[in-house]
Design a protein around this motif. Sequence first.
Motif, short mmCIF file in Angstrom:
data_model
loop_
_atom_site.label_atom_id
_atom_site.label_comp_id
_atom_site.label_asym_id
_atom_site.label_seq_id
_atom_site.Cartn_x
_atom_site.Cartn_y
_atom_site.Cartn_z
N ALA A 1 7.96 5.79 5.17
CA ALA A 1 6.77 6.30 4.49
C ALA A 1 5.70 5.22 4.40
CB ALA A 1 7.14 6.79 3.09
N VAL A 2 6.10 3.98 4.15
CA VAL A 2 5.15 2.88 4.10
C VAL A 2 4.51 2.66 5.47
CG1 VAL A 2 4.89 0.39 3.72
CG2 VAL A 2 6.29 1.75 2.15
N ARG A 3 5.34 2.69 6.52
CA ARG A 3 4.80 2.50 7.87
C ARG A 3 3.81 3.60 8.22
NH1 ARG A 3 5.79 3.78 13.33
NH2 ARG A 3 5.42 2.00 14.72
N ASP A 4 4.10 4.83 7.83
CA ASP A 4 3.16 5.93 8.06
C ASP A 4 1.82 5.65 7.39
OD1 ASP A 4 4.51 7.55 9.76
OD2 ASP A 4 4.98 9.12 8.30
N SER A 5 1.86 5.08 6.18
CA SER A 5 0.63 4.75 5.46
C SER A 5 -0.17 3.68 6.20
CB SER A 5 0.94 4.27 4.04
OG SER A 5 1.54 5.31 3.28
N VAL A 6 0.53 2.68 6.74
CA VAL A 6 -0.15 1.64 7.52
C VAL A 6 -0.82 2.25 8.74
CG1 VAL A 6 0.15 -0.45 8.88
CG2 VAL A 6 1.40 -0.19 6.74
N LEU A 7 -0.09 3.09 9.46
CA LEU A 7 -0.64 3.71 10.67
C LEU A 7 -1.81 4.64 10.35
CD1 LEU A 7 2.66 4.52 12.62
CD2 LEU A 7 1.11 2.57 12.92
N ALA A 8 -1.83 5.16 9.13
CA ALA A 8 -2.93 6.04 8.71
C ALA A 8 -4.15 5.25 8.23
CB ALA A 8 -2.45 6.98 7.60
N GLY A 9 -4.01 3.92 8.18
CA GLY A 9 -5.17 3.09 7.83
C GLY A 9 -5.09 2.36 6.52
N ALA A 10 -3.99 2.49 5.79
CA ALA A 10 -3.85 1.77 4.53
C ALA A 10 -3.74 0.27 4.80
CB ALA A 10 -2.62 2.25 3.77
N ASP A 11 -4.17 -0.53 3.83
CA ASP A 11 -4.16 -1.98 3.99
C ASP A 11 -2.73 -2.52 3.94
OD1 ASP A 11 -4.29 -4.84 2.37
OD2 ASP A 11 -5.88 -4.62 3.86
N PHE A 12 -2.33 -3.22 5.01
CA PHE A 12 -0.96 -3.72 5.12
C PHE A 12 -0.65 -4.68 3.98
CE2 PHE A 12 2.67 -6.01 6.58
CZ PHE A 12 3.30 -5.23 7.53
N GLY A 13 -1.58 -5.58 3.67
CA GLY A 13 -1.34 -6.57 2.63
C GLY A 13 -1.13 -5.95 1.26
N GLN A 14 -1.94 -4.95 0.94
CA GLN A 14 -1.79 -4.29 -0.35
C GLN A 14 -0.46 -3.55 -0.43
OE1 GLN A 14 -3.73 -4.56 -3.06
NE2 GLN A 14 -4.91 -6.06 -1.90
N LEU A 15 -0.06 -2.92 0.66
CA LEU A 15 1.22 -2.23 0.68
C LEU A 15 2.38 -3.22 0.55
CD1 LEU A 15 0.59 0.43 3.47
CD2 LEU A 15 0.80 0.85 1.02
N ALA A 16 2.22 -4.40 1.18
CA ALA A 16 3.26 -5.42 1.05
C ALA A 16 3.39 -5.89 -0.39
CB ALA A 16 2.95 -6.60 1.97
N SER A 17 2.26 -6.09 -1.05
CA SER A 17 2.30 -6.51 -2.46
C SER A 17 2.99 -5.47 -3.34
CB SER A 17 0.88 -6.76 -2.98
OG SER A 17 0.30 -7.87 -2.34
N THR A 18 2.78 -4.21 -3.01
CA THR A 18 3.31 -3.13 -3.84
C THR A 18 4.76 -2.80 -3.51
OG1 THR A 18 1.10 -2.17 -4.00
CG2 THR A 18 2.95 -0.74 -4.57
#
Length: 250
Positions: free
Chosen positions: A51-68
Amino acid sequence: PYLLEGNVFEPLVREMYDRRKETVEARHILVRVGPDAAAEDTLDAWNRLFAVRDSVLAGADFGQLASTFSEDPSAKGPAGTPGHQGQLGYFGGGRMVEAFEDQAYNTSIGEVSDIFRTQFGYHILQVTDRKPMPEERTLAHIMVRLTGDSPAEQAAALSELDSIATRLQRGEALADVAEEYSDDQNSASQGGNIGRMSFDAGLPFSFRDAAFAIAAPGEWVGPVQTMYGFHFIEYVEAHPLGTYEQYYFG
């Protein structure tokens, strides 16, 4: 032994040698799952990272997702330190576990890897840069540690930095000044010498970038700020990689 040498050991060393010629900068997100985890826990970890990878591929910021979402504790560390927002900095061959390194060296800049597993759990990584590996250098430094945030303590630290800079600018040897001023007790008695360092040795990013930007041995730069304080850094000696034969046979 002969077959192992020619068909197993030598190709691995050759690959390692070739990878030491290039450094890769990557960031990652980890969802932990043990090697012996139950099937339902393994599936849960994979689904969460999917689900996180899907968010990255959809344009979400990788760094912010990593922090979360990353379960690597360093992802929540201070800016400028390895691991912050998943950013591992630059690394070459032999620095990461095999599966991680293989993914990094086979992923193009800007791309996100497939989900892969190591002994730590499931990962995705994104390569942010790659470039030739700088040659190793012997470095020395003088560190001034900040002891507090009060105006008096800040003024004292600035005064000490000015004194160090003045003496170095006059041509005094950094080794002599380090013995008198440096707050790094491990290296002060050695004239500030911290040994032979590679670009991917895990130095604080600001220290690493400043140290490897110095043009020639004998030159210095500073003050450079890190989480530990302020540093004056000297490039002491160069250590080129050498030939494959030197690397393999020592």
